[in-house]
Design an enzyme around this catalytic site. Structure first.
Site, PDB file in Angstrom:
ATOM      1  N   HIS A 167       2.297  -7.095 -11.281  1.00  0.00           N
ATOM      2  CA  HIS A 167       2.743  -6.633  -9.967  1.00  0.00           C
ATOM      3  C   HIS A 167       2.476  -7.649  -8.861  1.00  0.00           C
ATOM      4  O   HIS A 167       3.287  -7.829  -7.963  1.00  0.00           O
ATOM      5  CB  HIS A 167       2.041  -5.310  -9.655  1.00  0.00           C
ATOM      6  N   SER A 173       4.986  -5.443  -2.907  1.00  0.00           N
ATOM      7  CA  SER A 173       4.784  -4.020  -3.139  1.00  0.00           C
ATOM      8  C   SER A 173       5.386  -3.202  -1.983  1.00  0.00           C
ATOM      9  O   SER A 173       6.576  -3.306  -1.706  1.00  0.00           O
ATOM     10  CB  SER A 173       3.299  -3.730  -3.341  1.00  0.00           C
ATOM     11  N   TYR A 174       4.574  -2.393  -1.277  1.00  0.00           N
ATOM     12  CA  TYR A 174       5.140  -1.618  -0.168  1.00  0.00           C
ATOM     13  C   TYR A 174       5.592  -2.511   0.987  1.00  0.00           C
ATOM     14  O   TYR A 174       6.321  -2.052   1.885  1.00  0.00           O
ATOM     15  CB  TYR A 174       4.141  -0.566   0.340  1.00  0.00           C
ATOM     16  N   GLY A 227       0.806  -1.206   0.000  1.00  0.00           N
ATOM     17  CA  GLY A 227       0.000   0.000   0.000  1.00  0.00           C
ATOM     18  C   GLY A 227       0.847   1.268   0.000  1.00  0.00           C
ATOM     19  O   GLY A 227       1.166   1.787  -1.050  1.00  0.00           O
ATOM     20  N   ASP A 237       5.659  -5.883 -14.732  1.00  0.00           N
ATOM     21  CA  ASP A 237       5.196  -4.889 -13.774  1.00  0.00           C
ATOM     22  C   ASP A 237       5.920  -3.571 -14.033  1.00  0.00           C
ATOM     23  O   ASP A 237       7.142  -3.515 -13.970  1.00  0.00           O
ATOM     24  CB  ASP A 237       5.476  -5.381 -12.349  1.00  0.00           C
TER      25      ASP A 237
END
Length: 470
Positions: free
Chosen positions: A447, A180-181, A81, A394
């Site tokens: 992703h 991701s984050y 996020g 991605d």
């Protein structure tokens, strides 16, 4: 007939007792006995509930391994996020079910067993973190203000309390994973766990390593320095034209942002694309159901709008017309149904708030821990294993940047760049480094790698967890 019935139900009782016995010390009321939308028998036990401390209620969903619970590793999964729920991974990526959109539209989805669930080879915890994300909540609104180091400390606190609730798993190998984050969440949490082990905190977590998918690193190797070479190398922009990026879905360059989910994009190809159909089909998935987390709207991730370490809320981005390319209707419908929330022991919406794939109620000070490169260097130098994997289509966190920062650690190459196989086909490429560091790509994945390539993802996970060559 009576004898036949008695034998049949006795057999079921014995199987159930043997299965339930695998987590004898589980908290009372944490066992999930059924789920709305699923008609069948769970392949293994499922548990869920809250771990509470410091006015924070962190929600978890725990799936016992379908293979060998007492021997298989425990894996913690974190979505990124910042502020996105780990039910994203549960519903759309590698959870125990595939979700079929309900009919009529808006009704509860139908759940089918996922043959590529990561619970096939591991005991897996899906955690909504930090507080205020997903089903996790607090009655004290100040607990929704967070940063990287506080999130790591809270998640470590969660783990210590979780292993006290499930002591039979404390000796299992433990791995931290995310995407991701979570490229920030995972190394900072890993460092916190190691510090706790070295400081003698109990229970002693049997931490062995971590894996990160398409994760940010907070280093100079990402952003435009990675995006531009990737886009140019993939033939998405010429030497002097950058404007072409505006119409792309950065989470998977083979998928448009605007797409009719009912159409089979990969089967017939995208008529508006200049790419050959064979190239477009790189993103085709083995997932049997067509309901995937389709991408709609403008494609930029939350971290793209970071300013002075602060992130806007997802609702603020929506007002600006800058909503990330995510359609979460299936998960939102299911997780906001009160019968589902009751079945998984989550508080009703009146207490915990409605479930959102990415929360708009948290205030997050991002990248407060700085670059993750020193974290990776320190952890791997101490002998902890690391698998850094990237979907190679991605554009959000391009593999070019990840490849560059893993190389920048300066470790000796012990497994020269080569292909790796899944189902007798080339599934991607990898390079192995000294100190148990592996960089791996997944061919044709976007992703969220397991969403696009579930078979390949389970393959590399199972080999890596078992210490076998990928």
């Amino acid at each position: 007939m009576a004898m036949g019935k008695w034998s049949f139900f006795s057999g079921i009782s014995i199987c159930v007792l043997l299965n339930f016995a695998s987590v004898a010390a589980a908290p009372k009321g944490s066992l999930i006995t059924g789920l709305p939308g699923f008609n069948g028998v769970f392949p293994s036990n499922h548990y869920s509930g809250y771990v509470t401390f410091d006015d924070k209620n962190l929600f978890y969903y725990f799936i016992v391994s379908e293979r060998n619970p007492s021997k298989d590793p425990v894996v913690l999964w974190l979505n990124g996020g910042p502020g996105c729920s780990s039910f994203d991974g549960f519903v759309y990526e590698h959870g125990p079910f595939n979700f079929e959109e309900g009919k009529p539209k808006g009704s509860l989805p139908i759940l089918h067993l996922n043959p590529y669930s990561w619970s096939k080879v591991s005991n897996i915890i899906y955690l909504d973190s930090p507080c205020g994300v997903g089903m996790s909540y607090s009655k004290n609104q100040s607990k929704y203000i967070n940063d990287d180091l506080q999130t790591a400390a809270d998640t470590h606190n969660f783990l210590l309390k979780w292993f006290q609730l499930y002591p039979e798993f404390v000796n299992n190998q433990f791995y931290i994973s995310g995407e991701s984050y979570a490229g920030i969440y995972v190394p900072t949490l890993s460092a916190e766990v190691v510090k706790g082990i070295q400081g003698g905190q109990v229970p002693v977590i049997n931490f062995k390593g971590y894996l990160i998918g398409n994760g940010v690193s907070g280093s100079q190797f990402e952003g435009l320095s990675a995006l531009v070479p990737f886009a140019h190398g993939m033939g998405l922009l010429s030497d002097d034209i950058f404007e072409a990026l505006s119409g792309l879905n950065i989470y998977d360059i083979l998928e448009p942002c605007y797409h009719d989910p009912a159409s089979d994009q990969h089967a017939k190809g995208n008529a508006s694309s200049n790419l050959p159909i064979s190239f477009q089909q790189l993103g085709a998935t083995d997932r049997p159901l067509k309901v995937r987390k389709r991408m709609f709207g403008r494609a930029w991730p939350l971290w793209a709008f970071e300013k002075d370490g602060k992130f806007p809320s997802w609702s603020e981005l929506a007002l600006q017309g800058s909503v990330p390319c995510v359609n979460d209707e299936v998960a939102t419908t299911w997780l906001n149904d009160e019968s589902v929330r009751k079945a998984i022991h989550a508080e009703p919406k009146s207490i915990a708030g409605p479930w959102q794939i990415c929360s708009d109620r948290i205030e997050y000070n991002g990248y407060s821990a700085g670059s993750m490169l020193p974290y990776h260097k320190n952890l791997t130098a101490q002998g902890y294993r690391a698998l850094i994997y990237s979907g190679d289509h991605d554009l959000c966190v391009p593999f070019t940047g990840t490849q560059a920062w893993t190389r920048s650690l300066g470790y000796k190459i012990v497994d020269e760049w080569r292909s790796w196989m899944s189902d007798k086909h080339v599934a991607g490429y990898l390079q192995g480094y000294d100190n148990n560091l592996t960089f791996l790509t997944v061919k044709g994945a976007g992703h969220t790698v397991p969403e696009y390539k579930p078979r390949e993802s389970l393959d590399f996970l199972s080999r890596w967890l078992d210490g076998k060559p990928i």
